[in-house]
Design a protein around this motif. Structure first.
Motif, PDB file in Angstrom:
ATOM      1  N   ALA A   1      46.992  18.617 -27.550  1.00  0.00           N
ATOM      2  CA  ALA A   1      47.960  19.662 -27.208  1.00  0.00           C
ATOM      3  C   ALA A   1      47.840  20.064 -25.743  1.00  0.00           C
ATOM      4  CB  ALA A   1      47.758  20.871 -28.111  1.00  0.00           C
ATOM      5  N   ALA A   2      46.626  19.960 -25.203  1.00  0.00           N
ATOM      6  CA  ALA A   2      46.403  20.384 -23.817  1.00  0.00           C
ATOM      7  C   ALA A   2      46.514  19.229 -22.826  1.00  0.00           C
ATOM      8  CB  ALA A   2      45.016  21.027 -23.704  1.00  0.00           C
ATOM      9  N   ALA A   3      46.941  18.055 -23.314  1.00  0.00           N
ATOM     10  CA  ALA A   3      46.930  16.857 -22.465  1.00  0.00           C
ATOM     11  C   ALA A   3      48.082  16.880 -21.470  1.00  0.00           C
ATOM     12  CB  ALA A   3      46.998  15.603 -23.338  1.00  0.00           C
ATOM     13  N   THR A   4      47.856  17.499 -20.318  1.00  0.00           N
ATOM     14  CA  THR A   4      48.928  17.576 -19.323  1.00  0.00           C
ATOM     15  C   THR A   4      49.270  16.200 -18.755  1.00  0.00           C
ATOM     16  OG1 THR A   4      47.256  18.091 -17.682  1.00  0.00           O
ATOM     17  CG2 THR A   4      48.457  19.959 -18.616  1.00  0.00           C
ATOM     18  N   GLY A   5      48.334  15.284 -18.831  1.00  0.00           N
ATOM     19  CA  GLY A   5      48.594  13.918 -18.362  1.00  0.00           C
ATOM     20  C   GLY A   5      49.163  13.029 -19.470  1.00  0.00           C
ATOM     21  N   GLY A   6      49.529  13.627 -20.602  1.00  0.00           N
ATOM     22  CA  GLY A   6      50.086  12.849 -21.701  1.00  0.00           C
ATOM     23  C   GLY A   6      49.019  12.421 -22.694  1.00  0.00           C
ATOM     24  N   THR A   7      49.441  12.165 -23.926  1.00  0.00           N
ATOM     25  CA  THR A   7      48.477  11.819 -24.966  1.00  0.00           C
ATOM     26  C   THR A   7      47.872  10.425 -24.741  1.00  0.00           C
ATOM     27  OG1 THR A   7      50.257  11.026 -26.387  1.00  0.00           O
ATOM     28  CG2 THR A   7      49.543  13.303 -26.718  1.00  0.00           C
ATOM     29  N   SER A   8      48.597   9.557 -24.044  1.00  0.00           N
ATOM     30  CA  SER A   8      48.038   8.223 -23.780  1.00  0.00           C
ATOM     31  C   SER A   8      46.859   8.281 -22.818  1.00  0.00           C
ATOM     32  CB  SER A   8      49.116   7.283 -23.230  1.00  0.00           C
ATOM     33  OG  SER A   8      50.009   6.935 -24.251  1.00  0.00           O
ATOM     34  N   ARG A   9      46.852   9.306 -21.972  1.00  0.00           N
ATOM     35  CA  ARG A   9      45.701   9.514 -21.079  1.00  0.00           C
ATOM     36  C   ARG A   9      44.449   9.812 -21.925  1.00  0.00           C
ATOM     37  NH1 ARG A   9      44.247   7.754 -16.930  1.00  0.00           N
ATOM     38  NH2 ARG A   9      46.213   8.201 -15.855  1.00  0.00           N
ATOM     39  N   VAL A  10      44.637  10.593 -22.988  1.00  0.00           N
ATOM     40  CA  VAL A  10      43.525  10.902 -23.898  1.00  0.00           C
ATOM     41  C   VAL A  10      43.069   9.626 -24.610  1.00  0.00           C
ATOM     42  CG1 VAL A  10      42.818  12.273 -25.912  1.00  0.00           C
ATOM     43  CG2 VAL A  10      44.375  13.267 -24.200  1.00  0.00           C
ATOM     44  N   VAL A  11      44.033   8.810 -24.990  1.00  0.00           N
ATOM     45  CA  VAL A  11      43.708   7.545 -25.661  1.00  0.00           C
ATOM     46  C   VAL A  11      42.937   6.637 -24.695  1.00  0.00           C
ATOM     47  CG1 VAL A  11      44.714   5.457 -26.679  1.00  0.00           C
ATOM     48  CG2 VAL A  11      45.641   7.708 -27.270  1.00  0.00           C
ATOM     49  N   GLN A  12      43.380   6.607 -23.423  1.00  0.00           N
ATOM     50  CA  GLN A  12      42.676   5.786 -22.420  1.00  0.00           C
ATOM     51  C   GLN A  12      41.243   6.280 -22.197  1.00  0.00           C
ATOM     52  OE1 GLN A  12      43.751   2.852 -19.935  1.00  0.00           O
ATOM     53  NE2 GLN A  12      41.629   2.969 -20.624  1.00  0.00           N
ATOM     54  N   GLU A  13      41.080   7.609 -22.174  1.00  0.00           N
ATOM     55  CA  GLU A  13      39.735   8.149 -21.996  1.00  0.00           C
ATOM     56  C   GLU A  13      38.835   7.801 -23.178  1.00  0.00           C
ATOM     57  OE1 GLU A  13      40.485  12.271 -21.178  1.00  0.00           O
ATOM     58  OE2 GLU A  13      41.334  11.767 -19.211  1.00  0.00           O
ATOM     59  N   ARG A  14      39.432   7.825 -24.352  1.00  0.00           N
ATOM     60  CA  ARG A  14      38.675   7.486 -25.564  1.00  0.00           C
ATOM     61  C   ARG A  14      38.251   6.010 -25.542  1.00  0.00           C
ATOM     62  NH1 ARG A  14      35.943   9.320 -30.209  1.00  0.00           N
ATOM     63  NH2 ARG A  14      35.653   7.401 -31.376  1.00  0.00           N
ATOM     64  N   PHE A  15      39.225   5.135 -25.254  1.00  0.00           N
ATOM     65  CA  PHE A  15      38.949   3.686 -25.215  1.00  0.00           C
ATOM     66  C   PHE A  15      38.890   3.277 -23.740  1.00  0.00           C
ATOM     67  CE2 PHE A  15      41.611   4.461 -29.049  1.00  0.00           C
ATOM     68  CZ  PHE A  15      40.620   4.286 -29.999  1.00  0.00           C
ATOM     69  N   SER A  16      37.819   3.699 -23.061  1.00  0.00           N
ATOM     70  CA  SER A  16      37.808   3.605 -21.596  1.00  0.00           C
ATOM     71  C   SER A  16      37.753   2.165 -21.109  1.00  0.00           C
ATOM     72  CB  SER A  16      36.631   4.411 -21.038  1.00  0.00           C
ATOM     73  OG  SER A  16      35.425   3.894 -21.579  1.00  0.00           O
ATOM     74  N   THR A  17      37.321   1.229 -21.968  1.00  0.00           N
ATOM     75  CA  THR A  17      37.225  -0.158 -21.531  1.00  0.00           C
ATOM     76  C   THR A  17      38.488  -0.961 -21.890  1.00  0.00           C
ATOM     77  OG1 THR A  17      36.065  -0.611 -23.599  1.00  0.00           O
ATOM     78  CG2 THR A  17      34.707  -0.252 -21.652  1.00  0.00           C
ATOM     79  N   ALA A  18      39.463  -0.302 -22.501  1.00  0.00           N
ATOM     80  CA  ALA A  18      40.723  -0.989 -22.840  1.00  0.00           C
ATOM     81  C   ALA A  18      41.749  -0.755 -21.735  1.00  0.00           C
ATOM     82  CB  ALA A  18      41.254  -0.466 -24.166  1.00  0.00           C
ATOM     83  N   ARG A  19      42.777  -1.593 -21.713  1.00  0.00           N
ATOM     84  CA  ARG A  19      43.857  -1.463 -20.722  1.00  0.00           C
ATOM     85  C   ARG A  19      45.047  -0.846 -21.460  1.00  0.00           C
ATOM     86  NH1 ARG A  19      44.225  -7.642 -19.355  1.00  0.00           N
ATOM     87  NH2 ARG A  19      45.465  -7.037 -17.525  1.00  0.00           N
ATOM     88  N   VAL A  20      45.140   0.487 -21.428  1.00  0.00           N
ATOM     89  CA  VAL A  20      46.105   1.185 -22.282  1.00  0.00           C
ATOM     90  C   VAL A  20      47.504   1.214 -21.653  1.00  0.00           C
ATOM     91  CG1 VAL A  20      46.709   3.419 -23.326  1.00  0.00           C
ATOM     92  CG2 VAL A  20      44.328   2.594 -23.378  1.00  0.00           C
ATOM     93  N   VAL A  21      48.503   0.865 -22.468  1.00  0.00           N
ATOM     94  CA  VAL A  21      49.912   0.956 -22.074  1.00  0.00           C
ATOM     95  C   VAL A  21      50.627   1.762 -23.146  1.00  0.00           C
ATOM     96  CG1 VAL A  21      52.054  -0.330 -21.657  1.00  0.00           C
ATOM     97  CG2 VAL A  21      49.850  -1.293 -20.921  1.00  0.00           C
ATOM     98  N   LYS A  22      51.353   2.795 -22.734  1.00  0.00           N
ATOM     99  CA  LYS A  22      52.128   3.550 -23.726  1.00  0.00           C
ATOM    100  C   LYS A  22      53.470   2.868 -23.914  1.00  0.00           C
ATOM    101  CE  LYS A  22      53.512   8.129 -25.121  1.00  0.00           C
ATOM    102  NZ  LYS A  22      52.341   8.253 -26.012  1.00  0.00           N
ATOM    103  N   SER A  23      53.776   2.520 -25.185  1.00  0.00           N
ATOM    104  CA  SER A  23      55.067   1.885 -25.463  1.00  0.00           C
ATOM    105  C   SER A  23      55.310   1.818 -26.969  1.00  0.00           C
ATOM    106  CB  SER A  23      55.108   0.473 -24.873  1.00  0.00           C
ATOM    107  OG  SER A  23      56.432  -0.030 -24.921  1.00  0.00           O
ATOM    108  N   LEU A  24      56.507   1.404 -27.344  1.00  0.00           N
ATOM    109  CA  LEU A  24      56.926   1.189 -28.734  1.00  0.00           C
ATOM    110  C   LEU A  24      56.891   2.473 -29.560  1.00  0.00           C
ATOM    111  CD1 LEU A  24      55.102  -2.188 -29.676  1.00  0.00           C
ATOM    112  CD2 LEU A  24      57.096  -1.830 -28.197  1.00  0.00           C
TER     113      LEU A  24
END
Lengths: 364, 222
Positions: B113-136
């Motif tokens: 809810a507080a993710a000003t950089g978007g929820t995918s930023r939170v996902v990227q922080e969680r999976f820091s070694t993955a190359r996260v792309v928001k789509s679909l």
């Protein structure tokens, strides 16, 4: 399946309505109006009247069994049920006692649809953790199914105290309180309904109904896998019937637009347009128009999915009671007889054979 | 381009999440020529019937096997459950975040809810070694069945991809095209906020031009 087997219901969220001057009615008046709507539904030959469960300021359906009991006292024939009971945050023992009692006062007319609930306001209200979403429903469905099928029940689980050789009153006669599982499109929920050997109710909010054909097929295959006989599949969808197609649009559109205007303001969604409304009527899951238009579409979807039950969530938004009464009258007196006629015109296709193909190849 | 082992790898897609979104994307991907492996929570057996009926021809596997199978992986689990996946599970993989945070369905999640950089930023922080792309994530799931069209067909719907790893975004744009949609580059991962449920493009089918215009005006006003 013969056409006489198809049941036609009405579903109500007991939504706060406006009067004809646009003024909002108070909750108690809305509840009494809903009872009148069900009484009319009984008089015009509709098979069932089903009340939802929410805990929201714009819906008065937080204790549907009480409303249904009032309806039972005023009607003779119509079946009385839920659409849906949010079983995840209910105690199955209470659900049993309330609805076995409703079955008694209504002389055997009670029925249930149970589901996980698509909105989760009941979780914090009753002290449940959303993290247990799956586990709660699984456990509660298991207990409810056992209470319905054979008592006494000896049972223990994670979310309520154990039962030891427990009988509940009133007893239910064999075959009473038919209980369906409502699903919103999750394949695992479809498989769960089959695993418990319970009939399936597809709760459709919008979009093309053909996308549910693969789920109907999944349900039939899962019933086979778990060694159950083939069971009924039903569908719940929104709609509005008026004298003409144009009148239906004129009456429903402002209330439909009102809902999406609010969502646009609160959540930044795209604002509603007449184009999208019309697209939902022509290609989606809004059963709206003259009796002939609506009957044709219902008959089509019954054939497409092999349905045994169709519930119309009549009127969307704050539409006045008087206009809801008009649509109930048309649904019962004109739409349902016409759907039965259309279904009788040619023999239904054998269940399941071509359903998956029809849906996945259409329009691609 | 001649067929090569590289091409075969490229036409592999992994999907984590065997719900309505995951199974629908599987069908579109197989129609687009992909070899697809799908996992749910738990054993492969648990989703075998689902795959057999809803996505015949796809591989029903575990999430570990999805990761071994493909370098391009769509995550389509309920948003409130993404933290059940181990942090290093997707190391080096392109992870397509197809999830949406809905308070009414997922409950209140303070971090999301507080993710000003978007929820995918939170996902990227969680999976820091993955190359996260928001789509679909920004169309109704049934559009993957009913909305896909060959390249160049009139009325083809567009899907956007946002990510900081530009090579990963390019790979996802190629995936989008093969699924049957026009691909639009939405910019950096934080720009993916515009694709979220309260954003200007969510839930409505747009052409590539319309989608680009909407994303551009959103970026200009931000």
């Amino acid at each position: 399946m013969t056409t006489q087997d198809v049941e036609f219901g009405l579903d109500s969220f007991v939504a706060i309505t406006v009067d004809e001057s646009g003024e909002e009615l108070s909750g108690d008046v809305v509840i009494r109006n809903t009872v009148e709507e069900a009484v009319l539904a009984d008089a015009v030959g509709i098979d069932s009247f089903n009340v939802a469960e929410h805990y929201r300021p714009d819906m008065m359906d937080s204790a549907g069994h009480v409303i249904l009991a009032a309806i039972a006292g005023r009607t003779e024939r119509i079946r009385l049920g839920t659409a849906v009971t949010v079983l995840s945050s209910q105690d199955p023992v209470r659900v049993y006692t309330q609805f076995a009692t409703l079955d008694a006062v209504s002389n055997g007319r009670a029925q249930l649809i149970v589901g996980r609930g698509s909105l989760i306001e009941s979780f914090p209200l009753f002290g449940y953790d959303l993290a247990d979403y799956e586990e709660l429903f699984e456990e509660k469905l298991e207990l409810l199914t056992r209470l319905l099928r054979q008592q006494p029940v000896t049972w223990s689980g994670k979310f309520r105290s154990p039962l030891v050789n427990q009988y509940l009153s009133p007893p239910l006669p064999e075959g009473h309180l038919p209980t369906w599982v409502g699903v919103g499109g999750s394949p695992q929920s479809v498989i769960r309904a089959a695993r418990f050997g319970l009939p399936l109710m597809l709760a459709v909010i919008g979009g093309p109904p053909g996308r549910f054909a693969p789920l109907a097929e999944l349900y039939r295959r899962a019933l086979e896998k778990y060694g159950h006989p083939q069971l009924k599949i039903g569908m719940h969808s929104h709609g509005y019937v008026a004298r003409t197609d144009q009148e239906a649009v004129d009456i429903q559109w402002p209330h439909w637009a009102d809902i999406f205007e609010k969502a646009a303001a609160e959540r930044g969604w795209a604002r509603p347009t007449m184009d999208r409304f019309q697209a939902e009527v022509s290609d989606g899951s809004l059963y709206l128009g003259s009796p002939e238009t609506v009957a044709t579409k219902i008959a089509w979807v019954i054939r497409l999915l092999g349905l045994s039950r169709f519930d119309l969530a009549y009127a969307t938004g704050r539409m006045p009671h008087e206009q809801k009464m008009a649509t109930i009258e048309l649904y019962g007196r004109e739409v349902i007889p016409r759907v039965r006629e259309l279904l009788a015109e040619s023999a239904p296709e054998p269940a399941s054979a071509s359903l998956l193909g029809a849906a996945t190849h259409a329009g691609v | 381009m001649p067929a090569s082992s590289g091409d075969a790898t490229e036409r592999r897609l992994g999907i984590v999440g065997a719900g309505k979104v995951g199974t629908t994307i599987v069908r579109a991907a197989m129609a687009g020529g992909y070899d697809v492996a799908l996992s749910g929570s738990g054993s492969a057996e648990r989703i075998a019937l689902i795959v057999d009926v809803l996505a015949p021809g796809a591989r029903a596997v575990t999430t570990d096997e999805v990761v071994q199978f493909a370098s391009l992986i769509v995550v389509a689990v309920p948003m409130h459950r993404f933290r059940e996946l181990p942090r290093d599970r997707f190391a080096g993989k392109i992870l397509v975040d197809a999830m949406n945070y809905w308070e009414e369905i997922d409950g209140i999640d303070e971090e999301l809810a507080a993710a000003t950089g978007g929820t995918s930023r939170v996902v990227q922080e969680r999976f820091s070694t993955a190359r996260v792309v928001k789509s679909l994530n920004h169309l109704g799931y049934y559009d993957f069945d009913n909305g896909r069209r060959p390249r160049g067909a009139p009325g083809r719907i567009a899907l956007a991809a946002a990510g900081d790893d530009r090579a990963a975004v390019a790979a996802v744009m190629q995936l989008i095209d093969r699924l049957g949609f026009d691909a639009v580059d939405a910019g950096a991962l934080e720009a993916g906020r515009a694709l979220e449920p309260d954003g200007p493009v969510f839930g409505i089918a747009h052409s590539a031009d319309e989608l680009s215009d909407l994303l551009w005006s959103e970026a200009s006003s931000a």
